[in-house]
Scaffold this active site. Structure first.
Site: not given
Ligand code: GLY
Ligand code: MN
Length: 492
Positions: A59, A262, A279, A290, A374, A378, A385, A401, A405, A441, A443
């Protein structure tokens, strides 16, 4: 494009949230009831079971309700279940089964509302979850179709069974011949893809909090700091504005770490000359922001950093300019990829916009994919997501986004060592050496409106705006805003 928060300085943020979020912005029981009825209308007939997340094994481990269950009920205690009997596209009967009151357990785990409190809170008839087996027995005894239509992450084929699957399987063990389907899930996905006004208000709030965290980050960061200090400041800012938790593991990556998509170890001392990619997303009322910003640790973009940065910004702008109802996100993704491919060619990082390299098995892979690995974005909502339709329509909330890189292991580990690829590496080596360890990036979060797009994440993103904010001294978190706290007290 409409901007809700043109100047999200702390006091302005507070005022804007006050204006933008009347108390009525909460999701009402009527809205939850309409969601369940909308699902029933699609399913037409049958027994539907939605399973809430199980209590954690100890818990003192934080509990988080799963999104499908929260979407249908708004109920955020562990171990709950919703049973609906659907007849002719309507809910004929429904019950919410919850942990019973138990003062001994509550001594450790905190207050439970119990079945009666669950009814008061949700408007759904409440029962103890200990009765779930009996409820299923009597419903199945009264119908020929021995099928349970399960909402959520039921997956009996997974190597490790999740809590939803385990609870459904326990129920099925007591009912020989009972079939289980996940028929509700595609319908729920469609429903969740278009947000209600109340959901959009929660998204505006969670993005406003996240914008404030980015502003704090930009003012505070300097060479010699560790990434975790920025993570701490970001998550402090989230919590200070009533965010219940970060919606996902905060990514605070400097130098080479900025190129890991990530990355979330967040434990490196930042150097003069590094970029820092942040991020992050607050979770507020269950809804996830996000937002990514990339900044120079020393406050001024180097020429090389600025070249990559401006290219990513241009790619984002190209996609953003196209976004309106009726547009397929794939078209926007193509527009952003075209900008990146052209720009990376000009910078000398790829040989031509459509040039390829040889993959492990000799396949032709676009060189663009060496630097942009990527998708463009999303949906956002209860999940970071979140479900969303491929063609934009009003009420859809999503991210754009793009990124570039330049990984330090590109030549040694990523590009297969073949004669053809060696030529490529020779051709791009000067540019690679100029840009290596730069990951950028950018976003942002958006809501599709009737005639275009609402930008809900206006943290500084132009080079001049970022550098201007970074030049302002940071003297600790800004003062607590009494007006904002009063608003929060009222809206809980
Ligand atoms: N913020 C992480 C992603 O959109 O994958
Ligand atoms: Mn994202």
């Amino acid at each position: 494009m409409k901007t809700n928060f043109p100047l999200p300085r702390l006091s302005v943020l507070a005022t804007v949230i006050l204006l933008a979020a009347p108390v009525s912005a909460q999701i009402t029981n009527q809205e939850y009831a309409e969601r369940r009825e909308a699902l029933a209308a699609q399913l037409e007939e049958g027994l539907v079971l939605a399973v809430g997340s199980a209590a954690p094994p100890q818990d003192y481990i934080p509990f988080h309700q799963n999104s499908p269950f929260r979407y249908l009920t708004g109920f955020t205690e562990p171990d709950a279940a919703l049973v609906m009997e659907v007849r002719e596209g309507r809910i004929a009967w429904e019950t919410l089964l919850v942990n019973p009151r138990d003062p001994a357990t509550e001594t450790w785990e905190g207050y439970r509302v119990g079945p009666e409190g669950a009814r008061e809170a949700t408007g759904i008839e409440g029962r103890s979850v200990e009765e779930l087996g009996h409820v299923m027995d009597s419903l199945l005894a009264a119908t020929e179709v021995q099928e349970l239509q399960v909402v959520g992450a039921y997956d009996p084929d997974a190597a490790i069974r999740n809590d939803v699957t385990q609870r459904v399987e326990a129920l099925v063990r007591g009912h020989d011949g009972l079939q289980v389907s996940t028929a509700p899930n595609p319908y729920l996905t469609t429903l969740r893809g278009v947000k209600s006004e109340a959901e959009l208000e929660l998204l505006r709030k969670t993005t406003a909090i996240t914008v404030e965290a980015h502003r704090q980050m930009m003012q505070a960061v300097q060479p010699g700091m560790n990434e975790f200090e920025i993570q701490a400041l970001v998550e402090y800012t989230f919590r200070r504005y009533g965010s219940e938790r970060p919606a996902f593991a905060s990514i605070v990556g400097s130098g080479p770490n900025s190129t890991i998509l990530h990355y979330n170890q967040n434990d490196r001392f930042m150097a003069d000359g590094d970029v820092l990619l942040v991020d992050i997303g607050a979770g507020y009322g269950g809804y996830a922001a996000d937002i990514t910003r990339t900044v120079p640790v020393n406050g001024t973009f180097s020429e090389a950093q600025r070249e990559i940065y401006e290219l990513v910004l241009e790619a984002q702008a190209a996609a953003e300019a196209m976004a309106r109802p009726g547009v397929h996100f794939g078209q926007m993704a193509q527009a952003a990829a075209d900008v990146l491919a052209r720009g990376l060619t000009e910078l000398g990082l790829i040989e031509a916009p459509d040039a390829t390299f040889e993959g492990e098995n000799g396949q032709e892979i676009p060189q663009l994919r060496l630097f942009y690995m990527h998708g463009l974005g999303h949906g956002i909502g209860l999940d970071v997501h979140d479900p969303w339709p491929p063609i934009l329509e009003p009420g859809v909330a999503f991210t754009i986004e793009p990124g570039v890189y330049v990984r330090p292991n590109l030549f040694d580990e990523v590009i297969p060592d073949t004669p053809r690829n060696r030529e490529l590496m020779e051709a791009i080596r000067p540019a690679y050496e100029r840009y290596v360890n730069i990951g950028v990036r950018i976003e942002d979060d958006y809501i599709v409106t009737e005639d275009g797009l609402e930008w809900i994440s206006p943290a500084p993103r132009q080079v001049a705006d970022i550098e201007a904010l970074m030049a302002q001294p940071w003297d600790g978190p800004a003062e607590r805003d009494p007006e904002w706290m009063e608003w929060y007290r009222q809206m809980r």
